[in-house]
Design an enzyme around this catalytic site. Structure first.
Site, PDB file in Angstrom:
ATOM      1  N   LYS B  75       2.439   9.096  -2.189  1.00  0.00           N
ATOM      2  CA  LYS B  75       1.150   8.390  -2.174  1.00  0.00           C
ATOM      3  C   LYS B  75       1.103   7.521  -0.911  1.00  0.00           C
ATOM      4  O   LYS B  75       2.112   6.910  -0.536  1.00  0.00           O
ATOM      5  CB  LYS B  75       1.058   7.514  -3.432  1.00  0.00           C
ATOM      6  CG  LYS B  75      -0.276   6.803  -3.641  1.00  0.00           C
ATOM      7  CD  LYS B  75      -0.260   6.102  -5.004  1.00  0.00           C
ATOM      8  CE  LYS B  75      -1.593   5.419  -5.290  1.00  0.00           C
ATOM      9  NZ  LYS B  75      -1.591   4.727  -6.604  1.00  0.00           N
ATOM     10  N   SER B 150      -5.564   5.601  -9.357  1.00  0.00           N
ATOM     11  CA  SER B 150      -5.714   5.702  -7.925  1.00  0.00           C
ATOM     12  C   SER B 150      -4.829   6.762  -7.281  1.00  0.00           C
ATOM     13  O   SER B 150      -5.032   7.070  -6.104  1.00  0.00           O
ATOM     14  CB  SER B 150      -5.429   4.341  -7.276  1.00  0.00           C
ATOM     15  OG  SER B 150      -4.127   3.922  -7.576  1.00  0.00           O
ATOM     16  N   SER B 174      -2.679   3.993 -12.926  1.00  0.00           N
ATOM     17  CA  SER B 174      -2.935   4.867 -11.775  1.00  0.00           C
ATOM     18  C   SER B 174      -2.020   6.061 -11.602  1.00  0.00           C
ATOM     19  O   SER B 174      -2.268   6.864 -10.703  1.00  0.00           O
ATOM     20  CB  SER B 174      -2.910   4.037 -10.489  1.00  0.00           C
ATOM     21  OG  SER B 174      -4.045   3.213 -10.460  1.00  0.00           O
TER      22      SER B 174
END
Lengths: 100, 472, 475
Positions: B75, B150, B174
């Site tokens: 990420k 996210s 997330s």
């Protein structure tokens, strides 16, 4: 529906946070933040006077490290990140006030 | 793309080269990245060097590591030395960290091959990856829908078979919510189990890094490789990485599983139905189901939406145009900082900074932030009481299957509500895992969530494995 | 400086001291002075995204040592974030301590017998340093500024006194005594000129018996002299203002050393909103009793105790001698002095040589061993060296080390033959009849003339006391 937040409060907070908001954004945020804070009223209705706030879930204490020197970053690598630099230092436009 | 478990075995044995595995990964990325916008940056050269080096070590008869040759997606809020790291924000566009996050070092030590940086909601603030400054990511299973957020990019990378492993971060759900929306396994570990050093902070007391994978075993392998004490993180638990892979097939016989109504009420029918079928599956495997009510969970949303933005408003103050990243020039430094932050942050980030600054400001602290920290205590105590009656808890991960783009963006509260089932675990710091189970509307996958007390990851993986088998 | 008409000044001081640790507060970068800019920096002290602080155990121990020396209660403490934007602050917040500091309460007794209360002494990190280009080098009028983060993250202890100080002289004495304590605990090198200690003074005035007046803060005073001058000026400024019917505005002021005035820096119209909240990246600090005891047991005696011990060894403690004792303790020279006295050197001699000769050579003190100091003074005491010769030997030892006896021999410092002084004095009397007459008639100043002549002729080998004895004998 009136917000628990006043527009002046939002404008003041924007200054504290170093953000410039347009008039439209000020209105929008006043309303939207107000909604979140309204939702928070379910919390405020509770009497939590005797409850101890938790900031850390697992109660670790006394985490320290020894006073031994470790390698620093390479100077050139550090300055390569700088938007503006001079004489090995980070350059900024003039500072208007002394530090608090 | 094979499982990580399979790849590591094949590469270590020499029957498959890490370079060929990497080529497959890069091919899959090339095939769909334009369409799906999964990766913001692909480090072809670095990955090739890593893969070649692994093949050379295997050829010399060396033991490489438990993740030998396995491609991993990171990420883009994880620092990787010399690699662009943006948090999907204009304010960090072009910034290359001069250091690795601890988890990256541990992945490399395990023989994994980091392939690139994935898209996220800007600074991890969001539940759909629509808040990225570089465009949304599309759900590989149905590109007209969101992958969740996210960690939407990381979830999409795995769901699209670009990499078998991905790391995400979970502050309010997330990792787990995108996992559910993309049909993946996703876990938020115990707070402090995985080092946060090098994770660009959103809410320091809530953030945790965790795995997104297709299989439970892969998730256990990935977590085992990155977990354990780190001297660079003062909040890191003191013990080394626990043994997780060895316990994946322990089963649930004799375990009490608490079905919590507050973790189900309000979910869509299709999700509720999947939870009910999960109950049956666990029962058949020998667990006892207990029905529980934990009303304190309902307060969690309000507390979270004060604690997280408050910490974030402070964590994001450093983005001021002085030392790195975007700078918008002005005549004096205060004006420069303001212009930089105004230009560099997206609307959701600004909204949360504003909310957080307000909650901390003079005169409002006790009513908002201070009160939220007390609600946090209530949540922790409530979990403790629940764990007197059950070993693990069960519920939905998120109220619906993957939703359509734009369906929740006009009203922030609507988006925030999709975190209602995941937030309690962030507040308590205890671990939780989302497992794909069943399908729902439009044939999209549904996920169910298992929660456990601190340091119970092994039991969670075992229960998740039971559901994985039952799900077929 | 006494104030007129029953006015009284009320002063509280905040002293920030950099701690003498090897590394910074939260990272392993070296804590040194004078390195090239931005060379002692890392992700943590630069506040790079993703970085996390880890507390330096030595900083904690030095803070505890300071608290012990100030009679504070060492308490469980937490760290807080103090949030504000400024370019020398890499995170745009400072990690400090707020409502739960490591040291709570305490006091400091001054040499004049007065006691100043201590409210707290807590840990925090230092900021980077800016230099301003264009204009006078100060902030106002500068075009741009350059920032060096070497100092960012250096450990600080902030010591806050109660508003107990009632004169600028007392403020000065407080800081001087505190500095001695900080040096004695090993916490600080006390080099105010290098910025290791920085002082903020809160000054207000009132008529005796009235409640406290509005106070102004004078920031960043970094010498004892400017501290004293600034406080005196500010108190007088406020009195003049109030006497004219004006009101003191609560504000932060800057002291200008050249102009000798304070001027407004910032008006505190809106109190700074630092939005303090507990630092989530650090855990609580709870030093157990065993740790506190170890710190206490490792502490040597503080300046007050050392002054008392040394003064007690004087047979006649004159004001001049006590003053010299203060210098000796202040410079940490009591090890030499006590060692010499233990070896039967007269206390007055040991103190004089330390307060004068050693003080002058303080920067190279490490070249002088206790044994060499004792030997030199013993030689002076027995007459083998004159005072002037002894001073020369000490100077040489401080400069280059060595052995005092060898040095004396190399310089040809021999004891003068007995009677030699008398002969020279006799010769001088014959050669200088006018001066001798005036001396005989009572002009004592001329003794110096004759001593000087004797010294010149003997190349400093003569003993001054012996010369005087000869002069008096021939009067």
């Amino acid at each position: 529906m009136s917000s628990p937040l006043r527009r002046e409060d939002v404008a003041h907070v924007a200054k504290l946070a170093r953000l410039t908001l347009s008039e439209a954004q000020l209105d929008l945020f006043t309303e939207q933040l107000g909604q979140v804070l309204e939702h928070a009223n379910d919390m405020n209705a509770l009497d939590l006077a005797d409850v101890v706030p938790t900031a850390h879930p697992f109660g670790l204490v006394n985490v320290v490290r020894d006073d031994d020197v470790r390698p620093s970053l390479d100077h050139d690598k550090v300055m390569a990140m700088a938007p503006d630099a001079q004489d090995g230092r980070f350059a900024v436009p003039r500072i208007l006030g002394e530090a608090p | 793309m094979n499982s990580a478990e399979q790849i590591a075995r094949d590469v270590q044995s020499g029957s498959m080269s890490a370079t060929s595995v990497l080529e497959m990964s890069l091919d899959a990325i090339r095939a769909r990245n334009d369409e799906l916008n999964v990766f913001l940056y692909v480090d072809e050269q670095g990955a090739l060097e890593a893969a070649s080096s692994i093949d050379a070590r295997v050829a010399r008869g060396e033991h490489v590591g438990p993740l030998a040759g396995v491609p991993v997606a990171l990420k883009d809020n994880l620092c990787q030395d010399g690699i662009p790291t943006t948090c999907s924000s204009r304010i960090l566009e072009g910034w290359r960290p001069p250091y690795n996050a601890t988890v990256v070092d541990r992945l490399l030590a395990a023989g994994a091959v980091p392939v690139g940086k994935t898209n996220l909601d800007e600074f991890a603030m969001g539940s759909s990856t629509e808040n990225s400054a570089f465009g949304p990511t599309r759900n590989p299973l149905n590109p007209s829908r969101v992958p969740g957020g996210s960690s939407g990019g990381s979830a999409a990378a795995v769901a699209a078979d670009m990499t078998p492993l991905a790391l995400g971060s979970d502050t309010g759900g997330s990792i787990r919510q995108p996992a559910a929306l993309c049909g993946l396994v996703g876990m938020k570990p115990t707070y402090g189990l995985v080092s946060r050093y090098g994770l660009i902070a959103f809410a320091s007391s809530l953030d945790q890094i965790g795995p997104l994978t297709k299989s439970v075993t892969d998730a256990a392998m990935l977590l085992e490789a990155i977990a354990g004490h780190d001297a660079m993180d003062s909040t890191s638990l003191p013990e080394p990485a626990p043994s997780l892979v060895a316990h994946v097939n322990d089963g649930v016989a004799g375990k009490r599983i608490g079905l919590v109504r507050e973790l189900v009420d309000g979910a869509d029918e299709d999700v509720v139905a999947s939870v009910q079928r999960a109950v049956e599956a666990l029962r058949e495997a020998g667990a006892t189901i207990v029905e529980l009510s934990v009303p304190e969970f309902r307060l969690g949303l309000s507390a979270y939406y004060l604690i997280a933005p408050a910490e974030a408003s402070s964590n994001l103050a450093r983005f001021d145009g002085v030392r790195y990243g975007l700078r918008v020039n002005e005549g004096d430094v205060t004006a420069m900082m303001e212009a930089t932050r105004t230009a560099g942050f997206g609307e959701e980030v600004k909204r949360r900074i504003m909310l957080g600054t307000y909650a901390l400001s003079a005169g409002y602290f006790d009513a908002y932030y201070g009160q939220a920290l007390k609600v946090r205590t209530l949540t922790i105590d409530a979990f403790a009481r629940a764990y007197q009656q059950a070993d693990l808890l069960l519920g939905a991960t998120t109220p619906s299957v993957a939703f359509e783009f734009g369906s929740k963006t006009s009203n922030p509260m609507a988006m925030y509500l999709s975190d209602v089932f995941t937030i309690p675990s962030n507040l308590s710091g205890e671990p939780a895992i989302s497992v794909p189970f069943g399908t729902g509307e439009a044939g999209l996958p549904t996920g169910v969530q298992l929660l456990g007390p601190g340091r119970s990851e092994a039991q969670l993986f075992a229960a998740a494995r039971v559901l994985e088998i039952a799900n077929g | 400086m006494t104030l007129r008409d029953g006015w009284e000044m009320v002063v509280g001081l905040e002293v920030h001291t950099e701690l003498k640790t090897n590394t910074k507060m939260f990272c392993g970068c070296a804590n040194t002075f004078g390195a090239a800019p931005n060379t002692n920096v890392c992700p943590i002290c630069l506040g790079l995204p993703g970085s996390l602080p880890v507390l330096n155990v030595r900083a904690v121990e030095l803070a505890m040592a300071i608290g012990t020396a100030l009679h504070s209660t060492i308490s469980p403490s937490t760290f807080h974030r103090k949030n504000y934007f400024y370019p020398d602050m890499p995170k745009d917040f400072q990690i400090s301590q707020y409502d739960l500091p490591i040291n709570a309460g305490g006091y400091l007794d001054l040499p004049d017998g007065s006691r100043v209360s201590i409210e707290r002494a807590h840990l925090e990190e230092d900021t980077g340093k800016s230099t301003h280009l264009g204009g006078s080098g100060r902030i106002h009028g500068a075009d741009r500024s350059l920032v060096d983060y070497n100092r960012s993250g250096v450990p600080l202890v902030e010591i806050v006194s109660g508003p107990d100080i009632r004169s600028a002289a007392q403020a000065r004495a407080y800081v001087a005594e505190l500095r001695g304590i900080l040096i004695a605990t090993g916490a600080s090198d006390g080099r105010m000129e290098e910025g290791s200690m920085r002082i903020d003074a809160n000054v207000s005035v009132r008529k005796s018996g009235e409640p406290f007046g509005t106070r102004c803060e004078i920031k960043n005073l970094n010498s004892l002299r400017s501290l004293q001058r600034a406080i005196d000026f500010e108190a007088q400024r406020q009195i003049d203002l109030l006497d004219e019917g004006g009101k003191v505005r609560q504000e932060t002021r800057h002291w200008d050393e050249n102009l000798g005035t304070t001027s407004t820096m910032r008006v505190k119209e809106e109190a700074d909103d630092y939005r303090y909240f507990r630092e989530p990246d650090l855990v609580d600090l709870i030093p157990d009793q065993a740790w506190q005891d170890r710190v206490r047991d490792a502490l040597g005696p503080m300046p007050a105790e050392r002054r008392a011990l040394l003064s007690a060894r004087l047979s006649t403690p004159t004001d001049a001698l006590l003053g010299a004792v203060e210098v000796v303790i202040d410079l940490g020279l009591d090890g030499y002095v006590n060692g010499a006295i233990d070896a039967d050197v007269a206390p007055e001699l040991a103190i004089a040589r330390a307060a004068n000769e050693l003080a002058a050579g303080i920067d190279t003190l490490h070249n002088l061993t206790l044994a060499s100091f004792v030997t030199t003074l013993s030689m002076e005491q027995s007459g083998d060296l004159s005072a002037t010769q002894a001073k020369t030997v000490l100077l040489e030892l401080l400069g280059n080390g060595g052995d005092p006896k060898d040095i004396a021999a190399a310089k040809g410092f021999e004891r003068l033959a007995s009677g030699a002084v008398g002969d020279i004095v006799a010769t001088l009397i014959d050669a200088n009849p006018d001066e001798w007459t005036r001396y005989r008639e009572g002009d004592e100043k001329l003794a110096q003339f004759f001593i000087g002549q004797v010294m010149a002729q003997t190349k400093g080998q003569a003993n001054g006391k012996e010369v005087i004895a000869e002069l008096q004998a021939r009067r």
